[in-house]
Design a protein around this motif. Structure first.
Motif, PDB file in Angstrom:
ATOM      1  N   MET A   1       0.741  -1.255  -0.080  1.00 16.92           N
ATOM      2  CA  MET A   1      -0.041   0.102   0.119  1.00 16.92           C
ATOM      3  C   MET A   1       0.791   1.054  -0.161  1.00 16.92           C
ATOM      4  SD  MET A   1      -3.143  -0.978   2.567  1.00 16.92           S
ATOM      5  CE  MET A   1      -2.277  -1.193   3.906  1.00 16.92           C
ATOM      6  N   ASN A   2       0.129   2.424  -0.501  1.00 12.15           N
ATOM      7  CA  ASN A   2       1.169   3.488  -0.545  1.00 12.15           C
ATOM      8  C   ASN A   2       0.215   4.592  -0.308  1.00 12.15           C
ATOM      9  OD1 ASN A   2      -0.231   3.826  -3.141  1.00 12.15           O
ATOM     10  ND2 ASN A   2       1.211   4.179  -4.080  1.00 12.15           N
ATOM     11  N   PRO A   3      -0.077   4.865   1.092  1.00 10.84           N
ATOM     12  CA  PRO A   3      -0.754   5.722   1.609  1.00 10.84           C
ATOM     13  C   PRO A   3      -0.108   7.161   1.305  1.00 10.84           C
ATOM     14  CG  PRO A   3      -0.128   4.682   3.323  1.00 10.84           C
ATOM     15  CD  PRO A   3       0.343   3.907   2.188  1.00 10.84           C
ATOM     16  N   THR A   4      -0.933   8.505   1.497  1.00  8.86           N
ATOM     17  CA  THR A   4      -0.239   9.542   1.443  1.00  8.86           C
ATOM     18  C   THR A   4       0.407   9.907   2.794  1.00  8.86           C
ATOM     19  OG1 THR A   4      -2.140  10.842   2.064  1.00  8.86           O
ATOM     20  CG2 THR A   4      -1.955  10.452  -0.245  1.00  8.86           C
ATOM     21  N   ILE A   5       1.413  10.855   2.493  1.00 10.73           N
ATOM     22  CA  ILE A   5       2.001  11.348   3.664  1.00 10.73           C
ATOM     23  C   ILE A   5       0.960  11.860   5.094  1.00 10.73           C
ATOM     24  CG2 ILE A   5       3.832  13.105   4.762  1.00 10.73           C
ATOM     25  CD1 ILE A   5       4.847  10.730   3.004  1.00 10.73           C
TER      26      ILE A   5
ATOM     27  N   PHE B   1       9.531  13.650   8.660  1.00 10.83           N
ATOM     28  CA  PHE B   1      10.589  12.608   9.165  1.00 10.83           C
ATOM     29  C   PHE B   1       9.716  11.373   8.073  1.00 10.83           C
ATOM     30  CE2 PHE B   1      10.935   8.631  11.526  1.00 10.83           C
ATOM     31  CZ  PHE B   1      11.999   8.391  11.846  1.00 10.83           C
ATOM     32  N   ILE B   2       8.594  11.245   7.841  1.00 11.17           N
ATOM     33  CA  ILE B   2       8.015   9.984   7.411  1.00 11.17           C
ATOM     34  C   ILE B   2       8.353  10.260   5.910  1.00 11.17           C
ATOM     35  CG2 ILE B   2       5.713   9.022   6.485  1.00 11.17           C
ATOM     36  CD1 ILE B   2       4.640  10.056   9.262  1.00 11.17           C
ATOM     37  N   SER B   3       8.400  11.371   5.373  1.00  8.96           N
ATOM     38  CA  SER B   3       8.745  11.572   3.827  1.00  8.96           C
ATOM     39  C   SER B   3      10.179  10.969   3.570  1.00  8.96           C
ATOM     40  CB  SER B   3       8.526  13.024   3.681  1.00  8.96           C
ATOM     41  OG  SER B   3       8.858  13.101   2.234  1.00  8.96           O
ATOM     42  N   GLN B   4      10.858  11.351   4.591  1.00  3.96           N
ATOM     43  CA  GLN B   4      12.409  11.089   4.192  1.00  3.96           C
ATOM     44  C   GLN B   4      12.487   9.476   4.462  1.00  3.96           C
ATOM     45  OE1 GLN B   4      14.230  13.431   7.535  1.00  3.96           O
ATOM     46  NE2 GLN B   4      14.758  14.882   5.904  1.00  3.96           N
ATOM     47  N   LYS B   5      11.771   8.825   5.517  1.00  2.03           N
ATOM     48  CA  LYS B   5      12.216   7.380   5.470  1.00  2.03           C
ATOM     49  C   LYS B   5      11.444   6.521   4.342  1.00  2.03           C
ATOM     50  CE  LYS B   5      14.043   6.772   9.432  1.00  2.03           C
ATOM     51  NZ  LYS B   5      15.434   6.259   9.330  1.00  2.03           N
ATOM     52  N   LEU B   6      10.165   7.227   3.648  1.00  2.00           N
ATOM     53  CA  LEU B   6       9.615   6.664   2.634  1.00  2.00           C
ATOM     54  C   LEU B   6      10.602   6.629   1.295  1.00  2.00           C
ATOM     55  CD1 LEU B   6       5.961   7.702   2.736  1.00  2.00           C
ATOM     56  CD2 LEU B   6       6.963   5.354   3.122  1.00  2.00           C
ATOM     57  N   GLU B   7      11.304   7.773   1.298  1.00  2.00           N
ATOM     58  CA  GLU B   7      12.182   8.146   0.088  1.00  2.00           C
ATOM     59  C   GLU B   7      13.368   7.041   0.363  1.00  2.00           C
ATOM     60  OE1 GLU B   7      15.313  11.220  -1.410  1.00  2.00           O
ATOM     61  OE2 GLU B   7      13.437  12.091  -0.490  1.00  2.00           O
ATOM     62  N   ASN B   8      13.890   6.816   1.528  1.00  7.58           N
ATOM     63  CA  ASN B   8      14.966   5.680   1.614  1.00  7.58           C
ATOM     64  C   ASN B   8      14.384   4.304   1.378  1.00  7.58           C
ATOM     65  OD1 ASN B   8      16.613   7.796   2.663  1.00  7.58           O
ATOM     66  ND2 ASN B   8      16.359   7.578   4.648  1.00  7.58           N
ATOM     67  N   ARG B   9      13.136   4.269   1.583  1.00  7.93           N
ATOM     68  CA  ARG B   9      12.606   2.589   1.447  1.00  7.93           C
ATOM     69  C   ARG B   9      11.828   2.424   0.301  1.00  7.93           C
ATOM     70  NH1 ARG B   9      10.034   2.197   7.578  1.00  7.93           N
ATOM     71  NH2 ARG B   9      12.015   2.460   8.559  1.00  7.93           N
TER      72      ARG B   9
ATOM     73  N   LYS C   1      12.705   2.033  -3.215  1.00  3.22           N
ATOM     74  CA  LYS C   1      13.340   0.990  -3.713  1.00  3.22           C
ATOM     75  C   LYS C   1      13.042  -0.367  -3.190  1.00  3.22           C
ATOM     76  CE  LYS C   1      17.868   1.036  -1.512  1.00  3.22           C
ATOM     77  NZ  LYS C   1      19.405   1.636  -1.656  1.00  3.22           N
ATOM     78  N   TYR C   2      12.847  -0.539  -2.088  1.00  2.00           N
ATOM     79  CA  TYR C   2      12.292  -1.945  -1.652  1.00  2.00           C
ATOM     80  C   TYR C   2      10.774  -2.119  -1.788  1.00  2.00           C
ATOM     81  CZ  TYR C   2      16.871  -1.488   0.529  1.00  2.00           C
ATOM     82  OH  TYR C   2      18.288  -1.522   0.648  1.00  2.00           O
ATOM     83  N   TYR C   3      10.007  -0.965  -1.569  1.00  2.00           N
ATOM     84  CA  TYR C   3       8.662  -1.116  -1.472  1.00  2.00           C
ATOM     85  C   TYR C   3       8.229  -1.045  -3.097  1.00  2.00           C
ATOM     86  CZ  TYR C   3       8.327   0.967   2.949  1.00  2.00           C
ATOM     87  OH  TYR C   3       8.472   0.973   4.437  1.00  2.00           O
ATOM     88  N   GLU C   4       8.933  -0.695  -4.077  1.00  2.00           N
ATOM     89  CA  GLU C   4       8.700  -0.745  -5.622  1.00  2.00           C
ATOM     90  C   GLU C   4       8.846  -2.274  -6.185  1.00  2.00           C
ATOM     91  OE1 GLU C   4      10.918   2.191  -7.170  1.00  2.00           O
ATOM     92  OE2 GLU C   4       9.515   3.753  -7.185  1.00  2.00           O
ATOM     93  N   LYS C   5       9.564  -3.098  -5.360  1.00  2.31           N
ATOM     94  CA  LYS C   5       9.645  -4.533  -5.835  1.00  2.31           C
ATOM     95  C   LYS C   5       8.440  -5.547  -5.299  1.00  2.31           C
ATOM     96  CE  LYS C   5      14.759  -4.321  -5.281  1.00  2.31           C
ATOM     97  NZ  LYS C   5      16.007  -4.895  -4.862  1.00  2.31           N
ATOM     98  N   ALA C   6       7.650  -4.775  -4.421  1.00  2.00           N
ATOM     99  CA  ALA C   6       6.376  -5.564  -4.125  1.00  2.00           C
ATOM    100  C   ALA C   6       5.590  -6.132  -5.582  1.00  2.00           C
ATOM    101  CB  ALA C   6       5.415  -4.806  -3.315  1.00  2.00           C
ATOM    102  N   GLN C   7       5.206  -7.312  -5.668  1.00  2.00           N
ATOM    103  CA  GLN C   7       4.309  -7.727  -6.525  1.00  2.00           C
ATOM    104  C   GLN C   7       2.810  -7.198  -6.756  1.00  2.00           C
ATOM    105  OE1 GLN C   7       4.253 -11.863  -6.531  1.00  2.00           O
ATOM    106  NE2 GLN C   7       6.499 -12.054  -6.793  1.00  2.00           N
ATOM    107  N   LEU C   8       2.428  -6.826  -5.368  1.00  2.00           N
ATOM    108  CA  LEU C   8       1.043  -5.947  -5.534  1.00  2.00           C
ATOM    109  C   LEU C   8       1.241  -4.780  -4.777  1.00  2.00           C
ATOM    110  CD1 LEU C   8      -2.141  -6.189  -5.963  1.00  2.00           C
ATOM    111  CD2 LEU C   8      -2.100  -7.378  -3.639  1.00  2.00           C
TER     112      LEU C   8
END
Length: 58
Positions: free
Chosen positions: A1-5, A33-41, A43-50
């Motif tokens: 899931m990719n909820p908004t900030i 803080f959340i925005s920075q963490k999401l930016e760092n993560r 590349k991993y989240y984009e690998k999800a199949q769904l």
């Protein structure tokens, strides 16, 4: 899931005392803080199949 900030801030704001990574953030800095963490993560989240988009309701 990719909820908004904004959605994440609303959900996490009441929980900051219980979450060590969020404990040092004020209401003003939590979104950044959340925005920075999401930016760092991203590349991993984009690998999800769904991916479920959680944009704003209309």
């Amino acid at each position: 899931m990719n909820p908004t900030i904004d959605i994440l801030v609303k959900r996490l704001q009441p929980e900051t005392a219980k979450r060590p990574l969020l404990a040092d953030n004020s209401a003003e800095t939590l979104g950044l803080f959340i925005s920075q963490k999401l930016e760092n993560r991203l590349k991993y989240y984009e690998k999800a199949q769904l991916i479920i988009n959680m944009g704003t309701k209309k």
